[in-house]
Design an enzyme around this catalytic site. Structure first.
Site, mmCIF file in Angstrom:
data_model
loop_
_atom_site.group_PDB
_atom_site.id
_atom_site.type_symbol
_atom_site.label_atom_id
_atom_site.label_comp_id
_atom_site.label_asym_id
_atom_site.label_seq_id
_atom_site.Cartn_x
_atom_site.Cartn_y
_atom_site.Cartn_z
ATOM 1 C CG ASP A 23 -8.656 -83.510 -92.199
ATOM 2 O OD1 ASP A 23 -8.534 -82.652 -93.180
ATOM 3 O OD2 ASP A 23 -8.951 -83.501 -90.807
ATOM 4 N NE ARG B 130 -7.851 -79.874 -94.444
ATOM 5 C CZ ARG B 130 -7.045 -79.692 -93.428
ATOM 6 N NH1 ARG B 130 -7.987 -79.285 -92.218
ATOM 7 N NH2 ARG B 130 -5.991 -79.519 -93.363
ATOM 8 C CG HIS C 240 -16.452 -82.309 -87.576
ATOM 9 N ND1 HIS C 240 -16.066 -83.469 -86.609
ATOM 10 C CD2 HIS C 240 -15.212 -82.125 -88.112
ATOM 11 C CE1 HIS C 240 -14.797 -83.588 -86.590
ATOM 12 N NE2 HIS C 240 -14.277 -82.841 -87.629
ATOM 13 C CG ASP D 163 -4.216 -77.009 -92.281
ATOM 14 O OD1 ASP D 163 -5.432 -76.505 -91.789
ATOM 15 O OD2 ASP D 163 -3.561 -77.951 -91.324
ATOM 16 C CG ASP E 193 -10.717 -85.852 -85.908
ATOM 17 O OD1 ASP E 193 -9.657 -86.115 -86.178
ATOM 18 O OD2 ASP E 193 -11.514 -85.093 -86.133
ATOM 19 C CG ASP F 71 -10.691 -77.508 -89.804
ATOM 20 O OD1 ASP F 71 -11.290 -78.499 -89.853
ATOM 21 O OD2 ASP F 71 -9.288 -77.583 -89.619
#
Length: 899
Positions: free
Chosen positions: A491, A551, A625, A232, A378, A567
Site C-alpha cells: 500500500d 494500490r 475492508h 494518495d 493492516d 480508499d
C-alpha cells in the site's frame, strides 16, 4: 509525535474538502504551455532523411525549435509503434519505462512500401496502410481505404529539448523551476515536456484511463484534462478527471465495425485532453470526404502531454475488442493464474487488533457457516510501524496464528509499505542506510518524508540491487514470524509522502542511474510490487504462486499484482462508481481488480452493505475492508436478514469458483479481461456502448447489481440480436436485445446466463476454497435458439506452478442437436498436454431452455454399453435436471437425450 499527528489531521482534513492541494493543468506549467500553444513548432519531415526498412520507416523531424528522430515500426499482431526522441548529441538521455513491457516487442515485416516527394508509406500483412506526410508532419492510418487514425493532424507536436541553463529562448514560466504552495521544484536541464495529438475518426466512444470518472471518457474541452500522476488522494471525489493512485495512459476507441486502442508509454506526470467533434471541423476533412461526407463522421481527438520522457506510442489495430485485448496483453503481459484462495473471499479491516481478535473472527465465520479464505492485517500488526516486524504484545506468536488459519485452509495477508521508519535500531532502515539504498534529495542526501511511522526514508527501487535486497527480506529466515501461508499487501506506494507536495515525493529527488523522480514517478509502485513478487517467488523456491495486492499501478502491473480502487466511502455513489472504475482497469489490461466492499470510510447502513457484497461477489477481487474509526462489520454483527443476505452473496462466490478459476486461466492464455464491458462481447450493439451499470463475467454471465437504496425492482439491458438469456435463480428465459425488469428483494442480485454457454459450478460451499478441491461439479447448460451450448473447465492443484509442467486439465463441454429428435452432451480434452486427473465427478447437469420432451437419457463411456440415467423434466420452467450422471470431468463421455 503530537505535532506529527496534528500535521496528518490537518493534511487529511484539507484534502477531504480542498482540491487546491492538487495541481490543475494551469498550475503544471508544462501542461499549460502545451494546452495553450500560441506559436506551434510546425514540424516537417526532412525528405532526404527518410529510410524505409523491412519493418518500418525512420526519418528526421525538423522545426525552428529543434531536430527530432522519428521511428515508425510495425510490430507483430497488427500493432504499430511510433517513437520520437531528440536527435543528435544530447545533454542527457531521456527515460523510457520499458519495464512496463513484457519483453522486447517483436517486429513484423512489411508487405509493401512506397515514397514520393511528399510522403512515404507502407502496407501491413493484414492490409492496413500507414502514410507519413512530410509537410506538415503527420501519420495517417487507413483501414479498408478509410482514414481511421491520424497523428499530429492538429499540429500539436511539442518537444522541449534538454538545454543548459541560461539559454536565451527559455524564459517561459516554470521552465527552470516552479513552485506549488510552499514546495520548490528545480529543473537543472530545463523543462523537457513532450506532447502530440491523436485523432480517431468514425468514433463516438472512447474508453480507458483508469480513475474515478465514467467508463466512456468525456470531452475535456471545457474542463480539466485527465491527469496521470500517482497520488494518495484522501477521500477521492467521483466523476472528475483528477489523478488517483495509479496511471495507465491507454485509451480504446470502439464502434460497430472497428476497435482500436493506444498506449502512451510515459511514466512522468501526464495529462490527456479529449475533444469530440466531426471530421469536417479540421484539416482531415478533405481526406475523409473522399470516402464519405466528413460532416457525418464523428471524430475524437486525444492530446497527450507528459512532463518529460519521449513520445513512445503503441497503436493496436484490432479489428475487434478481443483482438485489441490480445494485442495489448502481448505487449504488456497478462496476470498469471493466481492461487485459488486469492479469487475467493477476503476479510479485512484496519485493524484486527491482536491474535485473539484474529482467532475470534476466524471462529465467527465458522460458527455462522460463512466461507472465507483470507484474513488481513493492516499497519497496526507491526512493532511501531516497522515493516517485517510484529508487535510483540499483540502478535507474540504469529507463526502459530498462521498455522491455525492454515489448518482450516485459510491464509493471512499483511501490509508492507515503502516508507521505512527512520530508526537506527530498526534493522531494515539501518542496513538500507548503510548500503545507500534510499532515494536521494537533489543535493545527494537521503530523502526523508513523513508517513505512518513519522520520519521515513524511501527505498530506491530503480536500483536492481535494491530490488534484489528487498526481495530477500521476504525469506522465511529474514521475515521473522512469517510462513508460506502469509502473503503481501503493498500500500501507500505512489509513493505517499504526507509532508510532500501533493502528498508525494518531490520531483527533483534523485534515483539510481541519475534519473529524477519526475521521470519515474508513475512506475515507483510497479517497481516495488515487482520486487515483492520476486521475493515471494524466491521464498518457496518458485514452487508457490504469489499473491500481492498493490494500490499504485502502471501498465504491466498485471504481471505481478492485483489492484483495488483504494480508499472509497460507504456511500451509494461509491458503490455505483465501482462498476466504471473496475471496467476501466479491466479494459486497460489489469483483470484482477476489486473495490473495498462496504466502503473504507464511514459506516454503511445494512442495505448498502448487503448490496455491496452482492456486487463484490461478482467482481474479480472480493474483499471487505474498513477504516480503523468505523464500526466493526463482520456479517454476524448485523440483523439476521442482513447476515443471511451477506452469507448468500459470499456463498454465490464460492459456488462459481470453478468458473472464475477457468476464466483466470483463459485470461493468461488470451489476455481477455474477466470482468468485461458489455460491448466486448456484443461489439455491434450500440445500446451497450455507454453501459456502466452492468457487466459480463467472462462471456456467459451478465450481472447488474442493485446500486440504489430502497429498490425492489431493477431494470437491466439484455444485449445481443437473437440472443436468449436465462435468469439464474428462476431459469426464466428472456430474448435480447432489450430492457427487462426483475424483482430485487434484499437478498437478490440480478444474474443472467447467456444462451449458448455452459457454466461449471460447485454446489457444496465449504468454509474455505481449499476444502472444496475434490467436490463434484454441476454443469448449467443454457441453450440458444440453435439448440447449442458450450463451455470450459480448468482445474489444477490450486496453488503451485506444477500446472506449468502439465499438472492441469482443460476440458470442453458441448450440448448440440444431433438429428431431428435427439440431442447430445459431450466432453473433450482441449489440451492433451494436461495430465491432471482428479477423482472429480459431475453430480448434476441442468439444461435450461428445453423445448423438447425427453423420453430417455443414456450415458456412454468409450464403446461401453449405455447406462440409463435418471432425470427430471420441469415443463413449466423448461428445464431438464440429470442427477448423478456418473461422468467425470477428466474423462470423455457422451450423454444422449432421446425425445
Amino acid at each position: 509525535m503530537r505535532i506529527f499527528i496534528f500535521i496528518l489531521l490537518f493534511i487529511f482534513g484539507a484534502l477531504a474538502v480542498d482540491r487546491s492541494n492538487f495541481k490543475t493543468c494551469d498550475q503544471a506549467t508544462f501542461c499549460k504551455r502545451h494546452r495553450n500553444q500560441e506559436k506551434k513548432a510546425n514540424y516537417e519531415v526532412e525528405p532526404s532523411s527518410v529510410v524505409t526498412n523491412e519493418t518500418g520507416i525512420e526519418a528526421r523531424l525538423i522545426s525552428p525549435v529543434n531536430r527530432l528522430k522519428l521511428s515508425i515500426v510495425l510490430l507483430q499482431d497488427s500493432t504499430l509503434r511510433v517513437l520520437i526522441d531528440e536527435a543528435g548529441t544530447v545533454i542527457r538521455p531521456r527515460f523510457q519505462p520499458l519495464v512496463a513491457l513484457n519483453g522486447e516487442p517483436k517486429q513484423q515485416k512489411l508487405t509493401g512500401a512506397d515514397q514520393d516527394k511528399d510522403s512515404a508509406s507502407f502496407v501491413t500483412p493484414t492490409g492496413e496502410k500507414i502514410v507519413l506526410t512530410f509537410k506538415p508532419f503527420r501519420i495517417d492510418v487507413f483501414i479498408k481505404k478509410e482514414l481511421i487514425v491520424s497523428i499530429n493532424s492538429k499540429n500539436l507536436l511539442k518537444f522541449e529539448h534538454f538545454r543548459e541553463k541560461g539559454a536565451a529562448d527559455t524564459d517561459e514560466e516554470g521552465f527552470w523551476e516552479e513552485s506549488f504552495k510552499s514546495f520548490q521544484d528545480s529543473k537543472p536541464y530545463g523543462s523537457s515536456s513532450v506532447g502530440v495529438d491523436i485523432s480517431f475518426l468514425g468514433y463516438k466512444f472512447i474508453y480507458g484511463i483508469p480513475n474515478a470518472d465514467t467508463f466512456a471518457l468525456r470531452s475535456t474541452t471545457n474542463s480539466e484534462p485527465y491527469r496521470f500522476y500517482n497520488l494518495d488522494v484522501f477521500e477521492y471525489e467521483l466523476n472528475n478527471p483528477m489523478a488517483l493512485y495509479g496511471s495507465i495512459p491507454y485509451v480504446i476507441a470502439h464502434n460497430q465495425h472497428q476497435t482500436l486502442s493506444l498506449l502512451w508509454l510515459n511514466s512522468a506526470e501526464t495529462w490527456a485532453d479529449i475533444h469530440s467533434s466531426t471530421a469536417d471541423k479540421g484539416m482531415l476533412a478533405s481526406i475523409v470526404d473522399k470516402f464519405r461526407p466528413s460532416s457525418e463522421v464523428p471524430q475524437i481527438d486525444v492530446h497527450f502531454i507528459s512532463e518529460t520522457g519521449v513520445i513512445d506510442l503503441f497503436l493496436f489495430l484490432g479489428p475487434k475488442p478481443k483482438d485489441v485485448f490480445r494485442q495489448y496483453a502481448s505487449l504488456t503481459g497478462v496476470t498469471p493464474l493466481p492461487p485459488q484462495f486469492a479469487i475467493a473471499y477476503h476479510q479485512c479491516r484496519w485493524n484486527y487488533k491482536d491474535e485473539a481478535d484474529v482467532a475470534g473472527v476466524h471462529a465467527g465465520f465458522d460458527e455462522h457457516d460463512i466461507p472465507f479464505d483470507v484474513i488481513w492485517l493492516d499497519i497496526e500488526y507491526t512493532d511501531g510501524k516497522k515493516y517485517f516486524t510484529w508487535d510483540p504484545t499483540k502478535f507474540p506468536t504469529p507463526k502459530e496464528m498462521q498455522n491455525q488459519l492454515a489448518a482450516n485452509g485459510r491464509k493471512l495477508v499483511t501490509i508492507i509499505d515503502p516508507h521505512i521508519k527512520k530508526d537506527s535500531g530498526y534493522h531494515i532502515y539501518k542496513e538500507a542506510q548503510d548500503l545507500g539504498y534510499f532515494v536521494k534529495k537533489s543535493n545527494g542526501d537521503d530523502y526523508e518524508g513523513h508517513c505512518w511511522p513519522g520520519a521515513s526514508s524511501y527505498l530506491d527501487y530503480m536500483n536492481p540491487t535494491v530490488r534484489d535486497w528487498w526481495a530477500s527480506q521476504y525469506a522465511l529466515d529474514k521475515f521473522a514470524g512469517s510462513t508460506e501461508n502469509l502473503w503481501i499487501w503493498n500500500d501507500m506506494n505512489e509513493p505517499s509522502v504526507f509532508s510532500g507536495p501533493e502528498t508525494t515525493m518531490e520531483k527533483d529527488a534523485r534515483h539510481y542511474g541519475g534519473w529524477e523522480h519526475r521521470e519515474v514517478h508513475n512506475i515507483y509502485g510497479l517497481m516495488m510490487h515487482t520486487s515483492t513478487h520476486q521475493g515471494l517467488l524466491q521464498r518457496s523456491n518458485k514452487r508457490l504462486r504469489p499473491f500481492i495486492l498493490t494500490r499504485s499501478f502502471f501498465a504491466g502491473t498485471q504481471r505481478t499484482a492485483a489492484v483495488w480502487t483504494g480508499d472509497n466511502a460507504a456511500e451509494w455513489s461509491h458503490l455505483k462508481s465501482t462498476v466504471p472504475m473496475l471496467l476501466k482497469l479491466s479494459a486497460s489490461g489489469i483483470p484482477f481488480v476489486g473495490a473495498d466492499v462496504g466502503g473504507f470510510f464511514k459506516n454503511p447502513d445494512e442495505q448498502l452493505l448487503v448490496r455491496w457484497y452482492q456486487a463484490g461477489a461478482f467482481q474479480p477481487f472480493f474483499r471487505a475492508h474498513a477504516h480503523i474509526d468505523t464500526r466493526r462489520r463482520e456479517p454476524w454483527l448485523f440483523s439476521e436478514q442482513t447476515k443471511d443476505a451477506i452469507k448468500k452473496a459470499i456463498k454465490a462466490r464460492y459456488r462459481f469458483l470453478p468458473y472464475w478459476y477457468t476464466l483466470f486461466y483463459e485470461h493468461e492464455k488470451t489476455g481477455l479481461p474477466i470482468m468485461r464491458p458489455v460491448w466486448a462481447e456484443f461489439p455491434e450493439d450500440e445500446n451497450s456502448f455507454d453501459e456502466e451499470r452492468e457487466w459480463l463475467v467472462g462471456n456467459a454471465l451478465l450481472v447488474r447489481p442493485v446500486m440504489d437504496p430502497d429498490v425492489t425492482q431493477t431494470s437491466l439491458y439484455l444485449p445481443g440480436l437473437s440472443e436468449v438469456w436465462y435468469e439464474w435463480d428462476s431459469h426464466k428465459s428472456r430474448p435480447g436485445p432489450g430492457a427487462v425488469y426483475i424483482d430485487t428483494p434484499l437478498d437478490k442480485i440480478p444474474v443472467y446466463q447467456r444462451g449458448g454457454t455452459i457454466i461449471p459450478v460447485r454446489e457444496r460451499p465449504r468454509r474455505a476454497s481449499k476444502l472444496m478441491k475434490n467436490d463434484p461439479i454441476t454443469l448449467y447448460i443454457a441453450t440458444n435458439y440453435k439448440d447449442f451450448a458450450n463451455g470450459t473447465l480448468y482445474m489444477d492443484d490450486g496453488e503451485t506452478f506444477e500446472y506449468k509442467n502439465g499438472d492441469y486439465l482443460y476440458w470442453g463441454f458441448t450440448f448440440k442437436k444431433i438429428n431431428e429428435y435427439d440431442f447430445a452432451i459431450s466432453s473433450k480434452n482441449l489440451d492433451t498436454n494436461g495430465k491432471f486427473d482428479p477423482d472429480v465427478w459431475i453430480e448434476k447437469i441442468v439444461i435450461r431452455g428445453v423445448r423438447f420432451y425427453p423420453r430417455n437419457i443414456h450415458l456412454y463411456y468409450d464403446d461401453y454399453t449405455p447406462t440409463d440415467l435418471e432425470f427430471e423434466h420441469d415443463r413449466e420452467k423448461h428445464i431438464v435436471t440429470i442427477r448423478k450422471p456418473g461422468a467425470y470431468v477428466s474423462r470423455e463421455f457422451r450423454i444422449d437425450i432421446h425425445t
